[in-house]
Design an enzyme around this catalytic site. Structure first.
Site, short mmCIF file in Angstrom:
data_model
loop_
_atom_site.label_atom_id
_atom_site.label_comp_id
_atom_site.label_asym_id
_atom_site.label_seq_id
_atom_site.Cartn_x
_atom_site.Cartn_y
_atom_site.Cartn_z
N GLU A 132 42.22 44.09 28.08
CA GLU A 132 42.77 42.71 28.46
C GLU A 132 44.04 42.37 27.42
O GLU A 132 43.57 42.51 26.22
CB GLU A 132 41.88 41.74 28.85
CG GLU A 132 42.61 40.44 29.49
CD GLU A 132 41.65 39.37 29.78
OE1 GLU A 132 40.81 39.24 28.88
OE2 GLU A 132 42.04 38.49 30.44
N LYS A 206 45.39 39.11 37.49
CA LYS A 206 44.12 38.26 37.46
C LYS A 206 43.71 37.21 38.46
O LYS A 206 44.66 36.22 38.46
CB LYS A 206 43.69 37.87 35.93
CG LYS A 206 42.40 37.22 35.65
CD LYS A 206 42.45 36.79 34.08
CE LYS A 206 41.04 36.60 33.45
NZ LYS A 206 41.29 36.41 32.05
N CYS A 247 38.65 40.65 33.09
CA CYS A 247 37.93 39.92 32.34
C CYS A 247 37.08 38.93 33.24
O CYS A 247 36.04 39.23 33.87
CB CYS A 247 38.68 39.17 31.26
SG CYS A 247 37.52 38.71 29.90
N1 LIG Z 1 38.43 35.87 28.90
C1 LIG Z 1 37.98 35.79 29.82
O1 LIG Z 1 38.80 35.84 30.99
C2 LIG Z 1 36.55 35.66 30.39
C3 LIG Z 1 35.56 35.12 29.17
O2 LIG Z 1 35.65 35.29 28.14
C4 LIG Z 1 34.39 34.82 29.94
O3 LIG Z 1 34.17 34.78 31.11
O4 LIG Z 1 33.47 34.32 29.24
#
Ligand SMILES: NC(=O)CC(=O)C(=O)O
Length: 373
Positions: A132, A206, A247
């Site tokens: 990401e 996302k 993520c």
């Molecule tokens: N960074 C993200 O999008 C998600 C994350 O770090 C988490 O769900 O914990």
């Protein structure tokens, strides 16, 4: 429906469906839905050849699927019913998870990602997954500065231009992590998937923004700068049908279930969990998504930079359809190479036939986009 656990050979499957809504659309007479799954990746929506969908329309509808004589209770558990797992174009292949360092120098990040993708391909990878936000530091201050106009392409998006060129030159599929994408006055956190011809096959924005507040530990509000995507993204590639999440999307099991019901072989999640949630949830969530849906799950994080404003957990991982960790790493920069063997999907689903055992009379998953398409 021929058991969804068998790989799909083209066949027409019939199903009777009732929609119950405020306008009480009844489709009991003529409606035969013929499912012959085919992905239309142009708009990221799933469409079906030969599908006759009656009573479609927008708005909230409660959906009740009546069992036709041939439909089992299990099939009612998903609306529309799950698509059969398509025969994958390859049985086995190597995936590479490129856990790379990210710096404030965008040109360096692009050059670095390029060399790591080349290295992975030279080692035999047919699918390369990036982290990401790999071209920019992960921060609300940076997203607008590093954002690229992906649709304009070329000079307006040097990061995706590099991915397109490499996928064609190296004859590999690339799930290109994510970068901040500028589209008009909005910014998205976007993953691009390139096929072996260098064409952009899919773009996932996302869907679930990472807004978190754990006092004394971590506060981050992606919604300060980013806009949420609106579409689940599943794409047919040279290495199978892949569902994409970024993520925080990993936390939402319904998204993974929808991908599984659409016939995904593999879910790819570029991610950057942090030092608070990473140790607790990162592996747990991947294994849960894999074991619940009986498919492969691959994640790729940036390598950890101790001095960065947002410190990534690392630990990029490949999980198999039994929830087993097949390959993983610590937090330093690494290329994780591992084999994906799709014959395991059928094996696991035969041994543990969850698809046949669902209780559609008690609960149901509704794929809103597919139902309305
Ligand atoms: N960074 C993200 O999008 C998600 C994350 O770090 C988490 O769900 O914990």
């Amino acid at each position: 429906m021929k058991a969804a656990l068998a790989f799909h050979r083209p066949s027409i499957i019939s199903r009777s469906i009732f929609f119950s809504s405020s306008s009480s659309v009844s489709l009991s007479r003529s409606p035969i839905l013929k499912y012959y799954p085919k992905l239309n990746t142009n708009n990221n929506n799933l469409t079906h050849q030969n599908q006759i969908l009656h009573g479609s329309g927008s708005g909230n509808r409660s959906i009740r699927i009546m069992a036709s004589s041939s439909a089992s209770v299990a099939e009612q558990a998903r609306a529309p019913p799950a698509l059969p797992l398509p025969t994958p174009p390859v049985d086995k292949f190597m995936i590479a998870l490129c856990q790379i360092t990210v710096t404030p120098d965008k040109e360096r990040n692009i050059a670095h990602a390029r060399s790591k993708i080349q290295e992975a391909a030279a080692k035999g990878a047919k699918l390369v997954l990036l982290p990401e936000i790999w071209n920019s530091p992960y921060s609300n201050d940076c997203f607008p500065v590093y954002a690229e106009d992906i649709d304009a392409g070329g000079d307006a998006s040097p990061s995706t231009a590099m991915l397109s060129q490499l996928s064609r030159n190296l004859n590999i599929t690339i799930v290109g992590g994510s970068i901040p994408e500028r589209s008009g006055d909005r910014i998205f956190n976007t993953c691009c998937v390139f096929g072996t011809d260098g064409n952009l096959k899919a773009k996932h924005r996302k869907i679930h923004l990472f807004d978190i507040d754990i006092p004394g530990k971590i506060t981050f509000m992606e919604s300060k700068t980013l806009t949420a995507g609106e579409t689940p993204t599943i794409v047919d590639t040279e290495v199978g049908r892949i569902g994409i999440g970024i993520c925080y999307d990993l936390r939402f099991q319904e998204l993974a279930m929808i991908y599984a019901a659409r016939g995904a072989h593999l879910l790819c999640y570029p991610g950057a969990f942090n030092m608070t949630t990473g140790p607790l949830h990162w592996e747990l969530l991947q294994r849960a998504r894999a074991v619940d849906n009986q498919l492969y799950v691959a994640t790729c994080s940036p390598a950890r930079e101790a001095g960065a404003g947002y410190v990534a957990w690392g630990h990029s991982t490949l999980v198999g359809p039994f929830g087993e960790v097949l390959a993983t790493t610590e937090h330093e920069e690494a290329i994780i190479l591992a084999e994906i063997d799709y014959s395991l999907l059928e094996l696991r689903r035969t041994s543990l036939p969850l698809l046949k055992q669902r209780r559609g009379d008690l609960y149901q998953l509704v794929d809103v986009k597919r139902l309305n398409s």
